[in-house]
Design an enzyme around this catalytic site. Structure first.
Site, short mmCIF file in Angstrom:
data_model
loop_
_atom_site.label_atom_id
_atom_site.label_comp_id
_atom_site.label_asym_id
_atom_site.label_seq_id
_atom_site.Cartn_x
_atom_site.Cartn_y
_atom_site.Cartn_z
NE ARG A 1 -4.01 6.07 -2.16
CZ ARG A 1 -3.00 5.65 -2.94
NH1 ARG A 1 -1.96 6.41 -3.16
NH2 ARG A 1 -3.06 4.48 -3.52
CD GLN B 1 -7.58 4.64 -4.58
OE1 GLN B 1 -6.40 4.45 -4.36
NE2 GLN B 1 -8.08 5.83 -4.87
CG LEU C 1 -1.24 -1.75 -8.66
CD1 LEU C 1 -2.69 -1.39 -8.46
CD2 LEU C 1 -0.35 -0.76 -7.97
CG PHE D 1 -0.20 8.98 -11.27
CD1 PHE D 1 0.96 8.44 -11.79
CD2 PHE D 1 -0.97 8.21 -10.40
CE1 PHE D 1 1.35 7.16 -11.45
CE2 PHE D 1 -0.58 6.93 -10.05
CZ PHE D 1 0.58 6.40 -10.58
CG HIS E 1 -4.69 0.13 -4.45
ND1 HIS E 1 -3.60 -0.66 -4.62
CD2 HIS E 1 -4.27 1.41 -4.64
CE1 HIS E 1 -2.54 0.11 -4.90
NE2 HIS E 1 -2.92 1.36 -4.90
CD GLU F 1 -4.15 6.45 -11.38
OE1 GLU F 1 -4.98 5.79 -10.74
OE2 GLU F 1 -3.80 7.59 -11.08
NE ARG G 1 -5.19 5.13 -8.23
CZ ARG G 1 -4.10 4.93 -7.51
NH1 ARG G 1 -4.21 4.57 -6.24
NH2 ARG G 1 -2.92 5.07 -8.05
CG HIS H 1 -5.31 0.59 -8.60
ND1 HIS H 1 -5.26 0.38 -9.96
CD2 HIS H 1 -4.37 1.51 -8.32
CE1 HIS H 1 -4.31 1.16 -10.47
NE2 HIS H 1 -3.76 1.85 -9.50
C1 LIG Z 1 0.79 -2.47 -5.10
C2 LIG Z 1 0.68 -1.08 -4.56
C3 LIG Z 1 1.16 0.00 -5.30
C4 LIG Z 1 1.08 1.29 -4.81
N1 LIG Z 1 1.58 2.33 -5.55
C5 LIG Z 1 1.54 3.58 -5.03
C6 LIG Z 1 2.11 4.68 -5.74
O1 LIG Z 1 2.67 4.53 -6.82
N2 LIG Z 1 2.05 5.90 -5.18
C7 LIG Z 1 1.47 6.12 -3.97
O2 LIG Z 1 1.47 7.25 -3.51
N3 LIG Z 1 0.92 5.10 -3.28
C8 LIG Z 1 0.95 3.84 -3.78
N4 LIG Z 1 0.39 2.81 -3.07
C9 LIG Z 1 -0.06 3.06 -1.71
C10 LIG Z 1 1.13 3.14 -0.78
O3 LIG Z 1 2.18 2.36 -1.28
C11 LIG Z 1 0.80 2.66 0.61
O4 LIG Z 1 -0.33 3.30 1.06
C12 LIG Z 1 1.94 2.99 1.53
O5 LIG Z 1 3.14 2.48 1.05
C13 LIG Z 1 1.73 2.52 2.95
O6 LIG Z 1 2.88 2.83 3.69
P1 LIG Z 1 2.93 2.75 5.26
O7 LIG Z 1 4.29 3.19 5.68
O8 LIG Z 1 1.76 3.41 5.85
O9 LIG Z 1 2.76 1.18 5.53
P2 LIG Z 1 3.54 -0.10 5.00
O10 LIG Z 1 4.58 0.19 4.02
O11 LIG Z 1 2.49 -1.09 4.66
O12 LIG Z 1 4.30 -0.58 6.30
C14 LIG Z 1 3.62 -1.08 7.42
C15 LIG Z 1 4.67 -1.45 8.43
O13 LIG Z 1 4.04 -1.74 9.65
C16 LIG Z 1 4.56 -2.94 10.16
N5 LIG Z 1 3.54 -3.53 11.01
C17 LIG Z 1 2.23 -3.73 10.73
N6 LIG Z 1 1.62 -4.30 11.77
C18 LIG Z 1 2.55 -4.46 12.72
C19 LIG Z 1 2.55 -4.99 14.04
N7 LIG Z 1 1.45 -5.50 14.58
N8 LIG Z 1 3.69 -5.01 14.73
C20 LIG Z 1 4.87 -4.53 14.19
N9 LIG Z 1 4.91 -4.00 12.96
C21 LIG Z 1 3.76 -3.96 12.25
C22 LIG Z 1 4.93 -3.75 8.97
O14 LIG Z 1 5.90 -4.70 9.30
C23 LIG Z 1 5.49 -2.67 8.06
O15 LIG Z 1 6.83 -2.42 8.39
C24 LIG Z 1 0.47 1.51 -3.56
C25 LIG Z 1 -0.01 0.44 -2.82
C26 LIG Z 1 0.07 -0.84 -3.31
C27 LIG Z 1 -0.50 -1.96 -2.52
#
Ligand SMILES: Cc1cc2nc3c(=O)[nH]c(=O)nc-3n(C[C@H](O)[C@H](O)[C@H](O)COP(=O)(O)OP(=O)(O)OC[C@H]3O[C@@H](n4cnc5c(N)ncnc54)[C@H](O)[C@@H]3O)c2cc1C
Ligand code: SF4
Ligand code: SF4
Ligand code: FES
Lengths: 599, 235
Positions: free
Chosen positions: A400, A242, A254, A121, A355, A257, A288, A244
């Site tokens: 990142r 970032q 997306l 990666f 991203h 990578e 990135r 992407h």
């Molecule tokens: C398309 C894509 C591909 C990616 N691929 C990778 C990868 O391969 N490897 C990697 O390391 N990272 C990757 N990333 C980054 C990574 O996936 C994210 O940074 C990470 O999943 C975020 O997780 P999280 O638990 O912080 O938030 P999220 O999974 O976004 O969850 C947020 C949660 O908060 C809740 N929430 C938000 N606001 C409120 C509110 N006001 N009240 C109640 N609930 C709320 C939502 O309902 C949800 O449950 C990728 C990101 C994207 C967009």
């Protein structure tokens, strides 16, 4: 609006059921603490589900690896803005949290000898930058899906209590500044309730929707950041976003990578593999920010592809079709759906797309939210924790590395859970009485929307906000555009205060939800624009035209004046700075000394 | 290319409407607005009272399942130009409608939760990963990718008649995902819990589920494998 406000009491209130929230919830539920998890969407619909490429851990299943190499790559990737204590903590814990996921049932791909499959990666290397390393643990190109479902399933087993389709509105603090929980709106009934807890953990994810072109889901509106900012908590390093390199041109969806990890390459209109010029060692697998800028440079210099020369090609056609079908099946689906091409036969049109938010709610490596108080710049806010993309630990600094976010969720989600368990058990997290006005701010926000009979339309204000961010705080930043951007965003803020919706129902009023989300997005947008305008150097994802590469400031980075974290306060749009932790956690760990970043 | 599209959308607001009705909308789509979900977002700009769920807009979160010209699918993966007009949108059939295109998914999730949707292995885990060969892992392909969108179960006549008793295709696919996992040790218990005239055996292989799954999964095949295991266990 008169409204009865229910009150629920828990040991821990977690806002968010993505990877970070679910990992925290699991530790708390398994420890037997009364835990509520609030989420805007059913847990498996959180945007972690969209992560594709993998999660980093120095398991060394296919190539030799070491956590200190991973730490080096992460610090270098962060352009030295990452805190080395938190980075050491994360890299050392990676194997434990990934193996644990496997034990929970995650369907990782496998090597021939039955271990977790790992792929190369961007920015991840062997032996301090020598050559690409296989560090990204993957379940095909659906790692986030596999991980989120596995964590949800494990929470089902642990009988975690979910409040699904509840939107948290505001953070509740008392006069000492302690955090006591949140107010929240149930979408189905329109009711407002107070979730009162000994501890509150934010895991609300990112805010990529503040940009017009984004890989993020509709729900990624930075609610946690908006709530924190309104409650007087500063936001850290918000100038660092970032882009992407490979979002599908036009659609924003997306392309991981991991495609380049499996051998895909970027080409300009001459068919040239241009990354060889920009990053002779890691080429297409450079960090990135480096790849995104190279692409924009190619496009700006007229070597873009397509009729308008406004994208580049991501070429996989030289890969064996079996590799694409086996390792990248989801990508093939996306390319067919959103670009109308089959990557086995033709290259995919891609452009850098926003991203990931490197900044967020300031935390330390224990996932405690920390703010300045007097001379001390990092005082924990009693009862308040944050993990995942909404938090800034800071392990990602100015840029990142791919696969480090899924790792961040696991490590800091788990740590937040463990910290709360420890404190509840030792009696240091009492349930503090709620102030009388605990729900007033939220009720006032709802009442304003209910009473407005005319005003600005939410989608129009949102579109202007997104376009302003896109134009004024993009891949390359221009002093003049940033200055104008600040004015424009402040003007948009006034419009956000005057929004108007037609729908007056209580049940599933999605217009109201979008209006409330916009009130969070504007906080994130202000934090970004103002912090970016103020940072007069180029570092990581923040590259300015007036801070070019010079012998004194290699790559435009100015460690003399800017090796520090930004803190933006909503009140008065005030900025403060705090030093980067250049010392690792353990005394015996070698710090990574600042150096010029090349790949 | 810009084009104008005609829609008829199911509307029901429990606070105002005695019964549901279909409302007509006309919307102009810009070039690049290919997907039905983008059209819905445009319609919502005209009429902010239209309620529907959506999140990822790329077919992985499972939020925006609905009945599109009579067939269940995800709005974000449906090409708007492929649909005959007026494009008729209704909520997923067989579940209670809360408002407009939003249904109460509780019966669907209830069945998912009933199959013990988690890996069961009571042996103390080793220090490293539990080994699994690529061949053992490959068995899970086509099983683990489900996004719980509900398109399948809400197109299954057996689920319509007995949503409280028949697990339905999505739940059974998930059940087989764990049965098939070389690391899972609860096959017998899982089969016991499905061995009932309704939970598994209401599937009459009508295959509606396979026809609508937006992830091209095949719940019917998984159900067939579970039935085979039941039979094999008797022998
Ligand atoms: C398309 C894509 C591909 C990616 N691929 C990778 C990868 O391969 N490897 C990697 O390391 N990272 C990757 N990333 C980054 C990574 O996936 C994210 O940074 C990470 O999943 C975020 O997780 P999280 O638990 O912080 O938030 P999220 O999974 O976004 O969850 C947020 C949660 O908060 C809740 N929430 C938000 N606001 C409120 C509110 N006001 N009240 C109640 N609930 C709320 C939502 O309902 C949800 O449950 C990728 C990101 C994207 C967009
Ligand atoms: S094959 Fe079985 S589960 Fe699928 S639609 Fe038919 S009856 Fe339902
Ligand atoms: S099997 Fe397919 S249709 Fe059914 S819930 Fe899963 S993804 Fe949706
Ligand atoms: S919006 Fe996520 S599946 Fe369609």
């Amino acid at each position: 609006m008169t409204m009865k406000v229910e009150r629920y009491t828990f040991d821990a209130v977690i806002v968010g059921a993505g990877g970070a929230g679910l990992r925290a919830a699991l530790t708390l539920a398994e420890a037997g603490l009364r835990t509520a998890v609030l989420t805007k969407v059913f847990p498996t619909r959180s945007h972690t589900v969209a992560a594709q490429g993998g999660v980093a851990a120095s398991l060394g299943n296919s190539t030799p690896d070491h956590w200190h190499w991973h730490m080096y790559d992460t610090v270098k990737g962060s352009d030295w803005l990452g805190d080395q204590d938190a980075i050491e903590f994360m890299c050392r814990k990676a194997n434990e949290v990934v193996i644990e996921l496997e034990h929970f049932g995650m369907p990782f791909d496998r090597t021939d000898d039955g271990r977790i499959y790992q792929r190369p990666f961007g920015g991840h290397s062997m032996n301090y930058g020598e050559a690409p390393v296989m560090r990204s643990c993957a379940a095909a190109d659906r790692t986030g899906h596999a991980m989120l479902h596995t964590l949800y399933q494990r929470n089902v087993r642990a009988k975690t209590q979910f409040f699904v389709e509840w939107m948290a509105l505001d953070l509740i603090r008392n006069s000492e500044g302690d955090v006591l929980g949140v107010t929240a709106l149930e979408m189905e009934s329109g009711n407002v309730a107070i979730f009162h807890g000994r501890a509150t953990i934010f895991a609300t994810g990112g805010a990529g929707r503040i940009y017009a072109s984004s890989t993020n889901a509709f729900i990624n509106t930075g609610d946690g950041l908006g709530m924190a900012a309104r409650a007087g908590i500063p936001l850290e390093d918000m100038e660092f976003w970032q882009f992407h390199p490979t979002g599908v041109a036009g659609a924003g969806v997306l392309i991981t990578e991991g495609v380049r990890g499996e051998g895909g390459v970027l080409r300009n209109c001459h068919g040239e593999r241009f990354m060889e010029r920009y990053a002779p060692n890691l080429k297409d697998l450079a960090s990135r920010d480096v790849v995104a800028r190279a692409m924009v440079t190619e496009i700006n210099e007229g070597r873009g592809c397509g009729p308008n020369k406004d994208y580049v090609w991501l070429d996989l056609t030289h890969l064996p079709p079996e590799t694409i079908l086996k390792r990248l099946p989801g990508i093939r689906e996306i390319a067919l759906q959103f670009a109308g091409v089959d990557p086995i036969q033709a290259p995919i049109p891609v452009v850098p797309t926003v991203h990931y938010q490197m900044g967020g709610i300031p935390t330390n490596y224990r996932a405690q939210v920390v703010v300045p108080k007097g001379e001390d710049l990092e005082v924990p806010v009693a009862g308040f924790y944050a993990a995942g993309e909404c938090a800034c630990a800071s392990v990602h600094g100015a840029n990142r590395l791919g696969t480090n976010s899924l790792l961040d969720l696991l490590v800091f989600g788990k740590t937040a859970g463990e910290e709360v368990v420890k404190e509840v058990r030792s009696g240091t997290l009492p349930l503090k009485p709620l102030p009388k006005d605990a729900a007033d701010q939220s009720l006032a926000r709802l009442a304003r929307l209910e009473q407005a009979t005319s005003g600005e339309r939410v989608p129009e204000v949102l579109r202007d906000l997104q376009q302003t961010m896109q134009k004024h705080a993009g891949v390359f930043r221009f002093a003049k555009l940033l200055k104008e951007g600040v004015e424009k965003i402040l003007a948009i803020e006034e419009r956000v205060q005057r929004t108007f919706i037609e729908d007056r129902s209580r049940v599933w009023n999605t217009a109201r939800i979008e209006a409330l989300e916009l009130e969070n997005m504007i906080e994130v947008a202000k934090a970004t624009m103002i912090s970016a305008e103020a940072r007069r150097e180029s570092r990581g994802a923040h590259v300015r035209d007036d801070c070019p590469d010079t012998p004194e400031f290699p790559n435009g980075r100015n460690d003399r004046d800017w090796l520090k974290h930004t803190l933006w306060y909503r009140e008065g749009n005030r900025l403060r700075y705090k030093p980067v932790h250049l010392q690792p956690l353990s005394p015996e760990t070698e710090p990574i000394a600042p150096a010029k970043r090349t790949y | 290319m810009k084009r104008v599209k005609h829609f008829r959308i199911y509307r029901f607001n429990p606070e105002q409407d005695e019964r549901p009705y279909l409302k007509d909308y006309v919307v102009e789509l810009a070039e690049g607005e290919q997907k039905l979900l983008q059209a819905l977002v445009r319609i919502k700009e005209q009429d902010d009272s239209l309620a529907f769920r959506r999140s990822c807009r790329e077919g992985v979160c499972g939020s925006d399942a609905m009945n599109i010209n009579g067939k269940n699918g995800l709005a974000c993966l449906t090409d708007v130009d492929s649909l005959s007009e007026p494009i008729v949108l209704r909520p997923l059939p067989g579940l209670p409608v809360v408002r407009d295109l939003i249904v109460d998914m509780t019966p669907f999730f209830h069945q998912y939760l009933s199959i013990m949707p988690y890996l069961i292995n009571e042996e103390p885990p080793p220090e490293r990963e539990r080994p699994q060969s690529p061949a053992e892992r490959e068995v899970l392909d086509g099983l683990y990718e489900c996004i719980l969108c509900g398109c399948c179960s809400t197109s299954c006549p057996s689920f319509w008649w007995n949503p409280d008793k028949f697990v339905g295709p999505a739940g059974l696919l998930a059940a087989y995902r764990f049965i098939a996992d070389s690391r899972d040790q609860a096959t017998n218990e899982r089969l016991d819990r499905l061995n009932d005239p309704y939970r598994l055996f209401r599937c009459h292989t009508i295959m509606n589920c396979v026809a609508v799954c937006p992830k091209q999964l095949n719940p019917t095949a998984a159900i067939g494998r579970i039935k085979e295991l039941m039979v094999a266990r008797l022998a």
